[in-house]
Design a protein around this motif. Structure first.
Motif, PDB file in Angstrom:
ATOM      1  N   PHE A   1     -12.288   1.101   7.423  1.00  0.00           N
ATOM      2  CA  PHE A   1     -12.423   2.146   6.561  1.00  0.00           C
ATOM      3  C   PHE A   1     -13.303   2.148   5.398  1.00  0.00           C
ATOM      4  CE2 PHE A   1      -7.927   2.842   8.105  1.00  0.00           C
ATOM      5  CZ  PHE A   1      -8.228   3.940   8.891  1.00  0.00           C
ATOM      6  N   GLY A   2     -14.180   0.915   5.453  1.00  0.00           N
ATOM      7  CA  GLY A   2     -15.123   0.740   4.593  1.00  0.00           C
ATOM      8  C   GLY A   2     -14.824   0.270   3.271  1.00  0.00           C
ATOM      9  N   TRP A   3     -13.422  -0.189   3.107  1.00  0.00           N
ATOM     10  CA  TRP A   3     -13.020  -0.603   1.829  1.00  0.00           C
ATOM     11  C   TRP A   3     -13.361  -2.368   1.543  1.00  0.00           C
ATOM     12  CZ3 TRP A   3      -7.494   1.327   3.534  1.00  0.00           C
ATOM     13  CH2 TRP A   3      -7.507   2.653   3.467  1.00  0.00           C
ATOM     14  N   THR A   4     -13.221  -2.620   0.209  1.00  0.00           N
ATOM     15  CA  THR A   4     -13.106  -4.212  -0.047  1.00  0.00           C
ATOM     16  C   THR A   4     -11.537  -4.326  -0.212  1.00  0.00           C
ATOM     17  OG1 THR A   4     -15.294  -3.923  -1.079  1.00  0.00           O
ATOM     18  CG2 THR A   4     -14.236  -5.648  -1.692  1.00  0.00           C
ATOM     19  N   ALA A   5     -11.149  -5.577   0.323  1.00  0.00           N
ATOM     20  CA  ALA A   5      -9.730  -6.118   0.266  1.00  0.00           C
ATOM     21  C   ALA A   5      -9.814  -7.087  -0.671  1.00  0.00           C
ATOM     22  CB  ALA A   5      -9.101  -6.138   1.430  1.00  0.00           C
ATOM     23  N   TYR A   6      -8.678  -7.107  -1.663  1.00  0.00           N
ATOM     24  CA  TYR A   6      -8.301  -8.276  -2.506  1.00  0.00           C
ATOM     25  C   TYR A   6      -6.685  -8.615  -2.332  1.00  0.00           C
ATOM     26  CZ  TYR A   6     -12.743  -7.738  -4.835  1.00  0.00           C
ATOM     27  OH  TYR A   6     -14.088  -7.622  -5.162  1.00  0.00           O
ATOM     28  N   PRO A   7      -6.392  -9.812  -2.141  1.00  0.00           N
ATOM     29  CA  PRO A   7      -6.964 -11.076  -2.212  1.00  0.00           C
ATOM     30  C   PRO A   7      -7.693 -11.030  -0.680  1.00  0.00           C
ATOM     31  CG  PRO A   7      -4.973 -11.520  -1.761  1.00  0.00           C
ATOM     32  CD  PRO A   7      -4.908  -9.946  -2.217  1.00  0.00           C
ATOM     33  N   ALA A   8      -8.917 -12.126  -0.863  1.00  0.00           N
ATOM     34  CA  ALA A   8      -9.302 -12.070   0.584  1.00  0.00           C
ATOM     35  C   ALA A   8      -8.484 -12.952   1.587  1.00  0.00           C
ATOM     36  CB  ALA A   8     -10.753 -13.018   0.355  1.00  0.00           C
ATOM     37  N   VAL A   9      -7.641 -13.951   0.878  1.00  0.00           N
ATOM     38  CA  VAL A   9      -6.561 -14.571   2.077  1.00  0.00           C
ATOM     39  C   VAL A   9      -5.220 -13.927   1.609  1.00  0.00           C
ATOM     40  CG1 VAL A   9      -5.500 -16.648   2.496  1.00  0.00           C
ATOM     41  CG2 VAL A   9      -7.937 -16.628   1.907  1.00  0.00           C
ATOM     42  N   MET A  10      -4.664 -13.279   2.474  1.00  0.00           N
ATOM     43  CA  MET A  10      -3.491 -12.479   2.268  1.00  0.00           C
ATOM     44  C   MET A  10      -2.269 -12.538   3.068  1.00  0.00           C
ATOM     45  SD  MET A  10      -4.824  -8.855   3.532  1.00  0.00           S
ATOM     46  CE  MET A  10      -6.340  -8.694   2.388  1.00  0.00           C
ATOM     47  N   ASN A  11      -2.209 -13.925   3.518  1.00  0.00           N
ATOM     48  CA  ASN A  11      -1.201 -14.669   4.501  1.00  0.00           C
ATOM     49  C   ASN A  11       0.186 -14.333   4.201  1.00  0.00           C
ATOM     50  OD1 ASN A  11      -3.192 -15.328   6.259  1.00  0.00           O
ATOM     51  ND2 ASN A  11      -3.145 -17.556   5.518  1.00  0.00           N
TER      52      ASN A  11
ATOM     53  N   LEU B   1       0.658   2.784  -2.924  1.00  0.00           N
ATOM     54  CA  LEU B   1       0.107   3.554  -4.022  1.00  0.00           C
ATOM     55  C   LEU B   1      -1.246   4.261  -3.703  1.00  0.00           C
ATOM     56  CD1 LEU B   1       0.218   4.838  -6.817  1.00  0.00           C
ATOM     57  CD2 LEU B   1      -0.652   2.576  -7.647  1.00  0.00           C
ATOM     58  N   LEU B   2      -1.514   5.271  -3.322  1.00  0.00           N
ATOM     59  CA  LEU B   2      -2.732   6.050  -3.021  1.00  0.00           C
ATOM     60  C   LEU B   2      -3.138   6.746  -4.102  1.00  0.00           C
ATOM     61  CD1 LEU B   2      -1.841   7.255   0.547  1.00  0.00           C
ATOM     62  CD2 LEU B   2      -2.794   5.195  -0.061  1.00  0.00           C
ATOM     63  N   THR B   3      -4.248   6.409  -5.123  1.00  0.00           N
ATOM     64  CA  THR B   3      -4.943   7.027  -5.837  1.00  0.00           C
ATOM     65  C   THR B   3      -6.025   7.991  -5.540  1.00  0.00           C
ATOM     66  OG1 THR B   3      -6.102   5.032  -6.775  1.00  0.00           O
ATOM     67  CG2 THR B   3      -3.702   5.570  -7.771  1.00  0.00           C
ATOM     68  N   VAL B   4      -6.639   7.487  -4.350  1.00  0.00           N
ATOM     69  CA  VAL B   4      -7.948   8.264  -3.827  1.00  0.00           C
ATOM     70  C   VAL B   4      -7.326   8.913  -2.509  1.00  0.00           C
ATOM     71  CG1 VAL B   4      -9.539   6.860  -4.775  1.00  0.00           C
ATOM     72  CG2 VAL B   4      -8.650   6.366  -2.549  1.00  0.00           C
ATOM     73  N   ARG B   5      -8.254   9.962  -1.809  1.00  0.00           N
ATOM     74  CA  ARG B   5      -7.974  10.221  -0.627  1.00  0.00           C
ATOM     75  C   ARG B   5      -9.337  10.229   0.174  1.00  0.00           C
ATOM     76  NH1 ARG B   5      -6.544  16.296  -1.327  1.00  0.00           N
ATOM     77  NH2 ARG B   5      -4.388  15.730  -0.701  1.00  0.00           N
ATOM     78  N   ASP B   6      -9.106   9.521   1.370  1.00  0.00           N
ATOM     79  CA  ASP B   6     -10.301   9.448   2.368  1.00  0.00           C
ATOM     80  C   ASP B   6      -9.689   9.463   3.622  1.00  0.00           C
ATOM     81  OD1 ASP B   6      -9.512   7.027   2.482  1.00  0.00           O
ATOM     82  OD2 ASP B   6     -11.185   6.021   1.770  1.00  0.00           O
ATOM     83  N   SER B   7     -10.586   9.358   4.638  1.00  0.00           N
ATOM     84  CA  SER B   7     -10.111   9.168   6.115  1.00  0.00           C
ATOM     85  C   SER B   7      -8.947   8.032   6.332  1.00  0.00           C
ATOM     86  CB  SER B   7     -11.092   8.924   7.049  1.00  0.00           C
ATOM     87  OG  SER B   7     -11.878   7.688   6.691  1.00  0.00           O
TER      88      SER B   7
ATOM     89  N   ILE C   1      -2.168  -0.997  -2.410  1.00  0.00           N
ATOM     90  CA  ILE C   1      -2.975   0.026  -3.362  1.00  0.00           C
ATOM     91  C   ILE C   1      -3.988   0.372  -2.475  1.00  0.00           C
ATOM     92  CG2 ILE C   1      -3.961   0.567  -5.627  1.00  0.00           C
ATOM     93  CD1 ILE C   1      -2.475  -2.632  -5.876  1.00  0.00           C
ATOM     94  N   VAL C   2      -4.463   1.745  -2.590  1.00  0.00           N
ATOM     95  CA  VAL C   2      -5.670   2.133  -2.176  1.00  0.00           C
ATOM     96  C   VAL C   2      -6.289   2.860  -3.290  1.00  0.00           C
ATOM     97  CG1 VAL C   2      -7.261   3.256  -0.570  1.00  0.00           C
ATOM     98  CG2 VAL C   2      -4.970   2.179   0.278  1.00  0.00           C
ATOM     99  N   GLY C   3      -7.237   2.340  -3.943  1.00  0.00           N
ATOM    100  CA  GLY C   3      -7.681   2.977  -5.186  1.00  0.00           C
ATOM    101  C   GLY C   3      -8.692   2.303  -5.783  1.00  0.00           C
ATOM    102  N   ALA C   4      -9.347   2.402  -6.949  1.00  0.00           N
ATOM    103  CA  ALA C   4     -10.447   1.784  -7.456  1.00  0.00           C
ATOM    104  C   ALA C   4      -9.551   0.860  -8.472  1.00  0.00           C
ATOM    105  CB  ALA C   4     -11.416   2.679  -8.473  1.00  0.00           C
TER     106      ALA C   4
ATOM    107  N   PRO D   1       3.803  -8.902  -5.416  1.00  0.00           N
ATOM    108  CA  PRO D   1       2.678  -9.418  -4.733  1.00  0.00           C
ATOM    109  C   PRO D   1       1.963  -8.214  -4.033  1.00  0.00           C
ATOM    110  CG  PRO D   1       4.679 -10.710  -3.919  1.00  0.00           C
ATOM    111  CD  PRO D   1       5.019  -9.599  -5.046  1.00  0.00           C
ATOM    112  N   PHE D   2       0.628  -8.205  -3.990  1.00  0.00           N
ATOM    113  CA  PHE D   2      -0.085  -6.720  -3.853  1.00  0.00           C
ATOM    114  C   PHE D   2      -1.233  -7.079  -2.891  1.00  0.00           C
ATOM    115  CE2 PHE D   2      -2.482  -8.750  -6.936  1.00  0.00           C
ATOM    116  CZ  PHE D   2      -3.699  -8.542  -7.008  1.00  0.00           C
ATOM    117  N   VAL D   3      -1.725  -6.156  -2.184  1.00  0.00           N
ATOM    118  CA  VAL D   3      -2.925  -5.885  -1.496  1.00  0.00           C
ATOM    119  C   VAL D   3      -3.695  -4.577  -1.990  1.00  0.00           C
ATOM    120  CG1 VAL D   3      -3.953  -5.730   0.801  1.00  0.00           C
ATOM    121  CG2 VAL D   3      -1.943  -7.004   0.545  1.00  0.00           C
ATOM    122  N   HIS D   4      -4.679  -4.977  -2.433  1.00  0.00           N
ATOM    123  CA  HIS D   4      -5.631  -3.915  -3.146  1.00  0.00           C
ATOM    124  C   HIS D   4      -6.732  -3.693  -2.306  1.00  0.00           C
ATOM    125  CE1 HIS D   4      -7.778  -2.535  -6.998  1.00  0.00           C
ATOM    126  NE2 HIS D   4      -7.290  -1.370  -6.044  1.00  0.00           N
ATOM    127  N   TYR D   5      -6.898  -2.459  -1.899  1.00  0.00           N
ATOM    128  CA  TYR D   5      -8.050  -2.061  -1.101  1.00  0.00           C
ATOM    129  C   TYR D   5      -9.102  -1.140  -2.106  1.00  0.00           C
ATOM    130  CZ  TYR D   5      -5.507  -3.657   3.051  1.00  0.00           C
ATOM    131  OH  TYR D   5      -4.772  -4.182   3.884  1.00  0.00           O
TER     132      TYR D   5
END
Length: 599
Positions: free
Chosen positions: A139-149, A164-170, A202-205, A214-218
């Motif tokens: 979906f063209g996002w940047t993911a943090y952390p890069a290693v998420m095992n 947690l969705l703070t934006v809306r996209d496809s 999380i998907v948002g800025a 523990p989180f994954v942030h897109y």
């Protein structure tokens, strides 16, 4: 993908050719089959191409595949995809880099082309879960952390997860449609009780500061940054560092920046050139474009020097398509910066105008069906749209007919839901662009600044062609389809009178005209021969569909004799049931020309 197909087993030659047709690439063989590249050893092929090829497809035994690639395997983030297909083409196994390298997806595509079984073993795929390590690329996002095992382990173990969705996209729409059972959806971080979850996605800025899970942030590129600069602000590196630091202090990461904008007069500023060199997209606006944007912090000084009261705030809002100013102007010694969220990413109300198709609920588009399933309010066009179409509405959604409502009442209801941040579907018959009365509604939406979009639908003329089993464009007969209506209470432009349109003797589809069929027939007979084929189509694709065929001389008698009024389409032209001359389309000569044109 750059692909190498390694033909180990001679028996797999036909399979290799099919895979080449599906994925492209070249076939490398230890043998001497036609249209293959001969190799002496598999090891030499891998050694020379391991770091430059995206995908290796082995045709042969799994053991040979594994032993061949073993010396070269390094890291899943850099290794190419490796797939093994047995010599008979019955089983397709992604061996290496299933998610990150795309082997799983490619294996499924190969299996589909071969009619084979894809043996995907990645746990998230087997469980039907999201692939957390590749969803960002999708979906063209940047993911943090890069290693998420560790996070992936929690997710595939179905530990309680907050989304947690703070934006809306496809991408967020896809996640909402495909929510796993152990994931609970939130739109505000204050609603999340950390003790109830083991993982946060999380998907948002911005990442929540008070949640320590523990989180994954897109991070999508959803912020537009506006910059104002003093003339020849220097040194450029210091200016850029200060601007990026100011954004970071407001919780705006660099990965969220879609572009950086300024006024046209600053196009040659060194600081902006440096930012462009760092990979940021630049946009420039004229003072005339910027001066009409309302901003919270206008400046008389800026107006005096460049002809607009704002540069940074106005540029950010303009680049964001009228989106919300998230960060108001901050000042440095020789710069100002502001940021706005792209309007398309904002989780606010939205109106989707959806074409319902001609009546059959199965003829609504896949996107239209998705919109209906997602809607908080479905306002459908009364008796013109079958209520059965709305039965896919989610639990708790409001479904209302607009048949008894004035335009103002319809808009009032939609605005009420819109202002509450809800998703509204306005469901129109056929395709909304044809006699759908959406123009008046869009005028209101524009006046109120409401976001809306149109999902097209199948029109009655397309359904008529399908039900009549007719091609409405016939070589050397007619290459034009005219969609129009007769002149009743709605006057027709002088240049669009029926008899004028009829001069071309094209296939004509006439809407909304059964009540004035005598006038229509009289107009058409001025140009069409009396024996021109006609079809009178009533309630196309509805259970009560009726179709009557005849000739133009009998058109009015057909309509009146069968008591037809509303929901009736009149089709006129030689294309109806015309099968003559079509064989030439499929002659060897014509097909050859057609393929050449495509190439």
């Amino acid at each position: 993908m750059k692909t190498c197909i390694v033909l180990v087993s001679e028996a797999g030659y036909d399979t290799a050719r099919t895979i080449k047709a599906e994925l492209g690439g070249e076939i490398f063989s230890l043998h001497n089959e036609p249209d293959t590249i001969h190799i002496n050893t598999i090891g030499d092929l891998l050694a020379g191409n391991w770091n430059t090829v995206d995908c290796f497809v082995f045709i042969g035994a799994m053991g040979i595949c594994v032993r061949s690639i073993a010396p070269f395997i390094a890291d899943k983030h850099t290794d190419p995809a490796v797939i093994c297909v047995d010599g008979t083409g019955a089983t397709v196994v992604p061996v290496l880099s299933g998610h990150v390298g795309g082997a799983n997806e490619a294996a499924i595509g190969i299996a589909s082309a071969l009619g084979a079984i894809p043996a995907v073993t990645t746990l998230s795929d087997k469980l039907g879960l999201w692939a957390l390590d590749t969803i960002a690329d999708k979906f063209g996002w940047t993911a943090y952390p890069a290693v998420m095992n560790a996070q992936i382990a929690l997710f595939t173990a179905r530990k309680p997860t907050a989304l947690l969705l703070t934006v809306r996209d496809s991408g967020t729409e896809w996640m909402e449609r495909n929510l796993p059972g152990h994931v609970k959806l939130f739109f505000r971080e204050d609603d999340i009780v950390s003790d109830e979850f083991d993982l946060l996605i999380i998907v948002g800025a911005r990442r929540p500061k008070h949640i320590s899970l523990p989180f994954v942030h897109y991070i999508p590129r959803c912020f537009h940054v506006g910059i104002g600069l003093a003339h020849q602000a220097a040194p450029a590196a210091r200016v850029c560092d200060e601007i990026l630091a100011a954004l970071a202090s407001e919780g705006i990461p660099e990965a969220a920046i879609a572009d950086i904008s300024s006024i046209e007069e600053k196009r040659d500023e060194p600081a902006l050139a440096l930012l462009a060199g760092q990979g940021y997209a630049l946009r420039f606006f004229t003072a005339g474009e910027l001066k009409d944007i309302d901003v919270p912090n206008p400046s008389e000084t800026v107006m005096k020097h460049v002809g607009t009261a704002s540069v940074s705030e106005a540029a950010a809002v303009l680049a964001a398509g009228g989106g919300e100013l998230i960060m108001q102007k901050k000042k440095g010694a020789d710069w100002t910066v502001a940021a706005a969220m792209d309007a398309a990413f904002m989780r606010k109300g939205h109106i989707e105008i959806v074409g319902a198709g001609p009546g059959d609920p199965e003829l609504v588009s896949v996107r239209g069906r998705r919109m209906l399933e997602r809607a908080d309010l479905i306002l459908y066009a009364g008796s013109l749209v079958p209520r059965k179409l709305t039965e896919c509405a989610k639990q708790g959604a409001t479904v209302r007919s607009s048949a008894s409502l004035t335009l103002e009442e319809q808009v009032e209801i939609m605005k009420e839901y819109y202002d509450r941040g809800k998703f509204v579907v306005r469901l129109h018959t056929g395709d909304p662009c044809l006699y759908g009365a959406i123009q008046e509604q869009m005028n209101h939406f524009d006046r109120y600044g409401m976001r809306y979009h149109i999902t097209p639908g199948i029109s009655a003329f397309q359904a008529a062609a399908a039900e009549l089993r007719s091609q409405f464009t016939i070589p050397r007969k007619t290459q034009t389809i005219i969609l129009t209506r007769g002149e009743g209470r709605t006057p027709m432009p002088d240049t669009e009178k029926l008899h004028l349109l009829a001069r071309s003797r094209s296939t004509m589809c006439i809407y909304l005209s059964a009540d004035i069929v005598e006038n229509v027939q009289e107009e058409l007979l001025r140009e069409y021969p009396a024996d021109t084929p006609v079809a009178v189509c009533h309630k196309l694709t509805w259970p009560e569909q009726r179709i009557y065929k005849g000739v133009l001389a009998d058109l009015a008698a057909i309509v009146r004799g069968n008591g037809l009024r509303l929901d009736t389409l009149l089709v006129i032209g030689e294309a109806i049931d015309n099968r003559h001359g079509l064989s030439e389309l499929y002659s060897r000569h014509f097909t050859h020309l057609y393929r050449k044109a495509e190439e």
